[in-house]
Design a protein around this motif. Sequence first.
Motif, PDB file in Angstrom:
ATOM      1  N   MET A 193       0.796  -1.217   0.000  1.00 36.16           N
ATOM      2  CA  MET A 193       0.000   0.000   0.000  1.00 36.16           C
ATOM      3  C   MET A 193       0.839   1.283   0.000  1.00 36.16           C
ATOM      4  SD  MET A 193      -2.926  -0.924  -0.598  1.00 36.16           S
ATOM      5  CE  MET A 193      -3.456   0.779  -0.627  1.00 36.16           C
ATOM      6  N   GLN A 216     -14.784   1.616   0.179  1.00 36.44           N
ATOM      7  CA  GLN A 216     -13.415   2.125   0.325  1.00 36.44           C
ATOM      8  C   GLN A 216     -13.128   3.253  -0.668  1.00 36.44           C
ATOM      9  OE1 GLN A 216     -11.176  -1.545  -0.146  1.00 36.44           O
ATOM     10  NE2 GLN A 216     -10.947  -1.783   2.061  1.00 36.44           N
ATOM     11  N   ASN A 244     -10.183   5.781   0.140  1.00 38.07           N
ATOM     12  CA  ASN A 244      -9.200   4.899   0.763  1.00 38.07           C
ATOM     13  C   ASN A 244      -8.416   4.202  -0.341  1.00 38.07           C
ATOM     14  OD1 ASN A 244      -7.803   2.837   2.036  1.00 38.07           O
ATOM     15  ND2 ASN A 244      -9.475   2.314   3.427  1.00 38.07           N
ATOM     16  N   GLN A 246      -6.880   1.586  -0.386  1.00 39.21           N
ATOM     17  CA  GLN A 246      -7.137   0.147  -0.415  1.00 39.21           C
ATOM     18  C   GLN A 246      -8.165  -0.191  -1.492  1.00 39.21           C
ATOM     19  OE1 GLN A 246      -5.889  -2.365   1.419  1.00 39.21           O
ATOM     20  NE2 GLN A 246      -5.099  -1.543   3.342  1.00 39.21           N
ATOM     21  N   ARG A 304      -6.755  -0.954  -5.098  1.00 38.37           N
ATOM     22  CA  ARG A 304      -6.268  -2.323  -5.340  1.00 38.37           C
ATOM     23  C   ARG A 304      -7.430  -3.267  -5.629  1.00 38.37           C
ATOM     24  NH1 ARG A 304      -2.583  -5.013  -0.738  1.00 38.37           N
ATOM     25  NH2 ARG A 304      -4.479  -4.554   0.454  1.00 38.37           N
TER      26      ARG A 304
END
Length: 290
Positions: free
Chosen positions: A144, A217, A222, A224, A227
């Motif tokens: 990350m 998210q 975010n 995250q 991904r």
Amino acid sequence: MKTVSFSIWASYLIAILAIIYSAAGLFLSNKSQPERVITPQGEEVTLYARGLYRNDSQFKGGILRGTDAVTLFVAVPSLWMAARKSRRGDVTSKLVLLGIQAFFVYNSASLALGAYWSEMLLVYILCFSLSLYSFIMLFQSIEMPTLVEKIRPTMPYRWIAGFCAFSGLSLLIWVLDIITALIQGKPPAHLDHYHTEITYVLDLAILFPAVYLAAFQLWKRNPQGIRLGALLLIFLVFTGLVVAGQSLVQAMDGIIHTPQEYAAYVIPFILPSLIALGLAFALFRNISQS
């Protein structure tokens, strides 16, 4: 780096296995007289009676062969190219490979658990195992902090979040199928001689929560979600191609759906895949290559 190396070599093996089973599904053409079987519910089912899927239902045989066509001619070359590019180790290449591997996890699981027993069962199982563990290791290898550094301020977080939330609604058609069957007191349409519909299980237990987790998210900006969102966008592109391929092969087999069935089971998967393709390009344009 060792994790990425494993995922790359596993991808080559997955591609070889996928060539074997998809080519067998498409090109094995030994035909027999159509056979009818009676399900435990007393329903009569016509078997496909040809090739690898001879013991599958006539309805599902075209679906499986349509999926094989997309796997062989689109997914396998894409996986091979993505694996080669991922040798550079950049984040974008790994995200693309991750999305394509997600397709093979889903595809091989569907065949291993959903198709009627055939000579390819061990190939399905091996491909599923390789795809699953390669996917997990590659997902973990995308760190990350590195990804955060690469994301540009113009990343369209909320456009992708909104699309994920919208596209997830198409999966609720399976809930409607199940509830309708429960109310009517009989199995869902086209369950035929199978014990369950594996698509319901995979889509509702895994894909549906993943789509809305990504949407949440991404809405919160975010990283995250990038991904997870990237791999889901790629997966949705392949989903649209697969549904189109399935419908085409079924039509060639003489199975023509009603306009209502196309509206409920085909268009809601093909149209979002086109949007997913555009958003995938937008997402990757906003990840720095330097």
